[in-house]
Design a protein around this motif. Structure first.
Motif, PDB file in Angstrom:
ATOM      1  N   PRO A   1     -14.716 -14.225 -18.253  1.00 36.29           N
ATOM      2  CA  PRO A   1     -14.519 -15.473 -18.994  1.00 36.29           C
ATOM      3  C   PRO A   1     -14.526 -16.676 -18.062  1.00 36.29           C
ATOM      4  CG  PRO A   1     -12.861 -13.828 -19.581  1.00 36.29           C
ATOM      5  CD  PRO A   1     -13.573 -13.312 -18.372  1.00 36.29           C
ATOM      6  N   GLY A   2     -14.688 -17.843 -18.646  1.00 34.99           N
ATOM      7  CA  GLY A   2     -14.753 -19.067 -17.850  1.00 34.99           C
ATOM      8  C   GLY A   2     -13.496 -19.346 -17.065  1.00 34.99           C
ATOM      9  N   PHE A   3     -12.343 -18.836 -17.535  1.00 30.91           N
ATOM     10  CA  PHE A   3     -11.096 -19.122 -16.809  1.00 30.91           C
ATOM     11  C   PHE A   3     -10.894 -18.207 -15.609  1.00 30.91           C
ATOM     12  CE2 PHE A   3      -9.707 -16.127 -20.116  1.00 30.91           C
ATOM     13  CZ  PHE A   3      -8.921 -15.233 -19.397  1.00 30.91           C
ATOM     14  N   TYR A   4     -11.787 -17.229 -15.385  1.00 28.30           N
ATOM     15  CA  TYR A   4     -11.721 -16.438 -14.160  1.00 28.30           C
ATOM     16  C   TYR A   4     -12.166 -17.322 -12.995  1.00 28.30           C
ATOM     17  CZ  TYR A   4     -11.203 -11.786 -16.383  1.00 28.30           C
ATOM     18  OH  TYR A   4     -10.755 -10.679 -17.061  1.00 28.30           O
ATOM     19  N   LYS A   5     -11.244 -17.626 -12.096  1.00 26.64           N
ATOM     20  CA  LYS A   5     -11.548 -18.463 -10.930  1.00 26.64           C
ATOM     21  C   LYS A   5     -11.316 -17.720  -9.614  1.00 26.64           C
ATOM     22  CE  LYS A   5     -10.121 -22.702 -13.308  1.00 26.64           C
ATOM     23  NZ  LYS A   5      -9.169 -23.828 -13.257  1.00 26.64           N
ATOM     24  N   HIS A   6     -10.263 -16.889  -9.589  1.00 26.04           N
ATOM     25  CA  HIS A   6      -9.927 -16.205  -8.339  1.00 26.04           C
ATOM     26  C   HIS A   6     -10.957 -15.134  -7.992  1.00 26.04           C
ATOM     27  CE1 HIS A   6      -5.983 -17.784  -9.777  1.00 26.04           C
ATOM     28  NE2 HIS A   6      -5.841 -18.079  -8.505  1.00 26.04           N
ATOM     29  N   VAL A   7     -11.244 -14.263  -8.959  1.00 28.27           N
ATOM     30  CA  VAL A   7     -12.155 -13.155  -8.660  1.00 28.27           C
ATOM     31  C   VAL A   7     -13.573 -13.666  -8.406  1.00 28.27           C
ATOM     32  CG1 VAL A   7     -12.794 -12.575 -11.051  1.00 28.27           C
ATOM     33  CG2 VAL A   7     -12.715 -10.779  -9.311  1.00 28.27           C
TER      34      VAL A   7
ATOM     35  N   LEU B   1       7.032  -4.367   2.004  1.00 30.20           N
ATOM     36  CA  LEU B   1       6.336  -3.850   0.820  1.00 30.20           C
ATOM     37  C   LEU B   1       5.959  -5.018  -0.095  1.00 30.20           C
ATOM     38  CD1 LEU B   1       5.317  -1.587  -1.045  1.00 30.20           C
ATOM     39  CD2 LEU B   1       7.648  -1.452  -1.992  1.00 30.20           C
ATOM     40  N   PHE B   2       4.670  -5.093  -0.415  1.00 25.77           N
ATOM     41  CA  PHE B   2       4.144  -6.163  -1.253  1.00 25.77           C
ATOM     42  C   PHE B   2       3.306  -5.542  -2.379  1.00 25.77           C
ATOM     43  CE2 PHE B   2       4.981  -7.486   2.995  1.00 25.77           C
ATOM     44  CZ  PHE B   2       5.624  -8.710   2.862  1.00 25.77           C
ATOM     45  N   LEU B   3       3.037  -6.322  -3.405  1.00 26.19           N
ATOM     46  CA  LEU B   3       2.396  -5.801  -4.607  1.00 26.19           C
ATOM     47  C   LEU B   3       1.133  -6.590  -4.930  1.00 26.19           C
ATOM     48  CD1 LEU B   3       5.621  -5.558  -6.824  1.00 26.19           C
ATOM     49  CD2 LEU B   3       4.694  -3.801  -5.297  1.00 26.19           C
ATOM     50  N   ALA B   4       0.076  -5.875  -5.300  1.00 29.17           N
ATOM     51  CA  ALA B   4      -1.197  -6.526  -5.657  1.00 29.17           C
ATOM     52  C   ALA B   4      -1.818  -5.788  -6.829  1.00 29.17           C
ATOM     53  CB  ALA B   4      -2.154  -6.548  -4.468  1.00 29.17           C
ATOM     54  N   SER B   5      -1.228  -5.987  -8.004  1.00 32.36           N
ATOM     55  CA  SER B   5      -1.739  -5.329  -9.199  1.00 32.36           C
ATOM     56  C   SER B   5      -1.533  -6.252 -10.393  1.00 32.36           C
ATOM     57  CB  SER B   5      -1.015  -3.994  -9.408  1.00 32.36           C
ATOM     58  OG  SER B   5      -1.651  -3.242 -10.427  1.00 32.36           O
ATOM     59  N   ASP B   6      -2.160  -5.897 -11.534  1.00 31.28           N
ATOM     60  CA  ASP B   6      -2.154  -6.839 -12.655  1.00 31.28           C
ATOM     61  C   ASP B   6      -0.835  -6.915 -13.400  1.00 31.28           C
ATOM     62  OD1 ASP B   6      -2.210  -4.436 -14.052  1.00 31.28           O
ATOM     63  OD2 ASP B   6      -4.316  -4.614 -14.642  1.00 31.28           O
TER      64      ASP B   6
ATOM     65  N   LEU C   1      -2.386 -11.636 -17.589  1.00 30.49           N
ATOM     66  CA  LEU C   1      -3.023 -10.668 -18.477  1.00 30.49           C
ATOM     67  C   LEU C   1      -3.618  -9.567 -17.608  1.00 30.49           C
ATOM     68  CD1 LEU C   1      -3.836 -10.177 -21.526  1.00 30.49           C
ATOM     69  CD2 LEU C   1      -6.054 -11.145 -20.923  1.00 30.49           C
ATOM     70  N   ALA C   2      -3.563  -8.337 -18.080  1.00 34.45           N
ATOM     71  CA  ALA C   2      -4.066  -7.207 -17.296  1.00 34.45           C
ATOM     72  C   ALA C   2      -5.584  -7.279 -17.184  1.00 34.45           C
ATOM     73  CB  ALA C   2      -3.648  -5.893 -17.944  1.00 34.45           C
ATOM     74  N   THR C   3      -6.048  -7.913 -16.128  1.00 31.45           N
ATOM     75  CA  THR C   3      -7.469  -8.171 -15.914  1.00 31.45           C
ATOM     76  C   THR C   3      -7.786  -8.106 -14.428  1.00 31.45           C
ATOM     77  OG1 THR C   3      -6.990 -10.541 -15.748  1.00 31.45           O
ATOM     78  CG2 THR C   3      -7.671  -9.712 -17.917  1.00 31.45           C
ATOM     79  N   MET C   4      -9.084  -8.111 -14.124  1.00 28.07           N
ATOM     80  CA  MET C   4      -9.524  -8.220 -12.729  1.00 28.07           C
ATOM     81  C   MET C   4      -9.019  -9.521 -12.115  1.00 28.07           C
ATOM     82  SD  MET C   4     -13.504  -7.002 -13.090  1.00 28.07           S
ATOM     83  CE  MET C   4     -13.926  -8.349 -14.212  1.00 28.07           C
ATOM     84  N   GLU C   5      -8.986 -10.564 -12.913  1.00 28.63           N
ATOM     85  CA  GLU C   5      -8.547 -11.870 -12.429  1.00 28.63           C
ATOM     86  C   GLU C   5      -7.086 -11.836 -12.010  1.00 28.63           C
ATOM     87  OE1 GLU C   5      -8.742 -16.235 -11.918  1.00 28.63           O
ATOM     88  OE2 GLU C   5     -10.032 -14.490 -11.645  1.00 28.63           O
ATOM     89  N   ALA C   6      -6.233 -11.221 -12.823  1.00 23.42           N
ATOM     90  CA  ALA C   6      -4.813 -11.121 -12.479  1.00 23.42           C
ATOM     91  C   ALA C   6      -4.612 -10.264 -11.229  1.00 23.42           C
ATOM     92  CB  ALA C   6      -4.032 -10.546 -13.646  1.00 23.42           C
ATOM     93  N   ALA C   7      -5.376  -9.182 -11.102  1.00 24.42           N
ATOM     94  CA  ALA C   7      -5.256  -8.333  -9.911  1.00 24.42           C
ATOM     95  C   ALA C   7      -5.650  -9.095  -8.660  1.00 24.42           C
ATOM     96  CB  ALA C   7      -6.127  -7.088 -10.079  1.00 24.42           C
ATOM     97  N   ASN C   8      -6.716  -9.880  -8.756  1.00 22.57           N
ATOM     98  CA  ASN C   8      -7.160 -10.668  -7.602  1.00 22.57           C
ATOM     99  C   ASN C   8      -6.135 -11.736  -7.256  1.00 22.57           C
ATOM    100  OD1 ASN C   8      -8.712 -13.144  -6.407  1.00 22.57           O
ATOM    101  ND2 ASN C   8     -10.060 -11.400  -6.043  1.00 22.57           N
ATOM    102  N   GLU C   9      -5.588 -12.398  -8.278  1.00 23.54           N
ATOM    103  CA  GLU C   9      -4.565 -13.418  -8.009  1.00 23.54           C
ATOM    104  C   GLU C   9      -3.329 -12.794  -7.367  1.00 23.54           C
ATOM    105  OE1 GLU C   9      -1.571 -16.550 -10.248  1.00 23.54           O
ATOM    106  OE2 GLU C   9      -3.243 -15.710 -11.408  1.00 23.54           O
TER     107      GLU C   9
END
Length: 547
Positions: free
Chosen positions: A69-75, A472-477, A485-493
């Protein structure tokens, strides 16, 4: 010369690869451990094993179609830093703009959405009404729904956090008291198909923010509702990314490595136990980034872990649902529309993309047995509702073929309205259901990779990208992000937030990762300032107050 600080990234999906990318660019020595043989998580491509004959490649397949979607900026920013081809291009160049959205319904007119250009709040009201005007819903109900959307658009962030997080979207839009078409199309079909969440239990905070961003992609000049890749995901994104990480950034990728436990020494991780080829080994690094999905992480968070990291204590409260794909391989291509088709009458909340029109550089005759001319890629977003034709939920299917047949029947019912036939049984060459959907016993369906759902009140159970365990750090949606929202964009952010947190404690001098917020039209921004004052005075949003 000082040795590089080491990072073990646990999980090789989009979150893990994004964390590896950001950390390696900033001088860390990164190793990624992934439980599967391939990297990319739910975003990775697959193949229909054994389908290629006569020297042809196996048919390309996906867990579900890729949607940017257009709001995906990070990924997409990360994609712009992955070289592609020999002419100085990058993977973001492989995104193709979709220009249409088909709303398919059984035996009825199928509206097609295109862009408009509103500037004021009243302009947006008119444009929203026009979007929904062909759905057979009474005008007063449409006006009510649009007023609710505009209330969301003009509400301040504090109201979202403290008020809308506690309200189910179904209740916010008053679905129970309205017509069947209102409930079916606006309460269920639109929500389940676009954001893969049940309106009855998902928070208005999450559903409202994402729906508005999607609609802004249609209504605001220069925005994009939808972009798709111009080829199979591995070909045009994941494989170039993997090569860039290993060949240029020095990242080590370790497949078939399953995390079994976090081993603590006081308030820090001493090591992580990883199983490879039936043997346990201890992974030791300066920092550890857990980039595994929530259902995997829940099993790893022991009482000892939560004693040292209280922010993880409520992780078990987070729930998941299923959203998985099925592909139909057609002899004669059926483009349908230049973008998404949303099947509003479908009990299983289907959406689809006809891939060939976007895979412009691919000759599908070089795949399978040479007969395939088109691919209809379908996502199933509701696995618990009864089928339109067999009456059974997808989750209760007795075979993969039963799922295939019911989805195909729902597609045909929506598309084969009076007029030219669009889907015919004789045109179907082959099919492929996401292998994450498994039937180990007849009538028992399991899903190896479900999807996090933001239920009412669940925000309080979601941790930040850093934890009280110092390394310990976290990088998941499931991590608290602006995307939410559980998306590629959230995981990247989340990966960017984890990287910034590591920079803050490591002493490594490097620029932090850029974090971006949603773009909101100026008319809405101004209205949100007014709503912030009203919220702090204990008053409702003005549009809700006016009824």
């Amino acid at each position: 010369m000082q040795a590089k600080r080491s990072v073990a990234v646990l999980g090789g999906g989009v979150g893990g690869l994004s964390a590896a990318h950001e950390l390696a660019e900033r001088g860390f020595a990164v190793t990624v451990y992934e439980r599967n043989a391939g990297f990319g998580g739910k975003a990775r491509s697959l193949a229909v094993a054994g389908s290629g004959v006569g020297g042809r490649k196996d048919l390309p397949a996906e867990h579900g179609f890729r949607f940017f979607p257009g709001f995906y900026k990070h990924v997409t920013d990360t994609m712009s830093r992955i070289p592609f081809g020999s002419s100085g291009g990058n993977c973001r160049d492989n995104l193709v703009l979709a220009t249409r959205i088909l709303l398919a319904r059984e035996g009825k007119l199928d509206p097609v959405w295109v862009a408009r250009f509103p500037e004021t709040v009243d302009d947006f009201r008119t444009a929203f009404l026009a979007l929904f005007d062909n759905l057979g819903i009474a005008h007063d109900e449409l006006a009510f729904f649009v007023t609710r959307l505009l209330a969301l658009a003009t509400s301040c962030e504090e109201r979202y956090q403290e008020e809308y997080e506690q309200i189910a979207f179904w209740d916010f839009i008053g679905a129970s008291a309205r017509s069947e078409n209102y409930r079916k199309y606006l309460g269920q079909g639109m929500t389940r198909s676009l954001v893969a969440m049940r309106a009855e239990e998902s928070s208005t905070r999450t559903v409202g923010r994402i729906l508005l961003q999607l609609f802004y992609g249609i209504l605001v000049p220069g925005r994009a509702f939808d972009r798709l890749l111009n080829g199979p995901t591995n070909d045009v994104w994941i494989d170039p990314w993997r090569r860039h990480l290993t060949d240029r950034l020095g990242v080590t990728l370790v497949p078939n490595a399953t995390v079994r436990s976090f081993n603590l020494a006081g308030d820090r991780l001493r090591s992580v136990s990883v199983e490879r080829n039936g043997q346990l080994e201890e992974v030791i690094a300066d920092f550890h980034v857990a980039a595994m999905p929530v259902e995997i992480m829940q099993a790893l968070v022991t009482p000892e872990v939560t004693r040292n990291a209280p922010s993880l204590a409520r992780l078990g409260e987070l729930g998941t649902e299923w959203m998985n794909g099925i592909q139909y391989y057609l002899e004669t291509d059926e483009p349908l529309t230049d973008g998404h088709a949303i099947y509003l009458d479908s009990n299983w909340a289907l959406t689809s993309i006809s891939q060939r029109q976007f895979w412009r550089g691919y000759d599908l005759s070089q795949y399978g047995d040479g007969r395939v001319g088109g691919i209809l890629s379908v996502d199933i977003s509701n696995w618990t509702a009864p089928g339109n034709f067999n009456g059974k939920p997808a989750m209760a299917a007795s075979s993969r073929e039963e799922i295939r047949d019911e989805v195909w029947a729902q597609l045909k019912a929506a598309l084969n309205a009076p007029g030219p036939m669009q889907l015919e049984d004789r045109n179907l060459v082959d099919w492929f259901l996401d292998p994450d959907i498994q039937l180990p016993n007849a009538g028992t369906v399991t899903n190896l990779e479900p999807l996090l759902i933001n239920r009412v009140g669940s925000l309080a159970a979601r941790p930040e990208a850093y934890t009280e365990i110092g390394n310990l750090f976290l990088a998941s949606d499931y991590v608290c992000t602006h995307t939410d929202l559980a998306t590629m964009e959230a995981a990247n952010e989340a990966a960017r937030r984890a990287t910034n947190a590591i920079l803050a404690v490591s002493g490594v001098a490097a620029l932090p990762c850029a974090l971006r917020e949603f773009d909101i039209p100026i008319a809405m921004r101004n209205a949100q300032l007014i709503d912030q004052v009203r919220f702090r005075m204990g008053l409702p949003n003005l549009l809700l107050a006016l009824g």
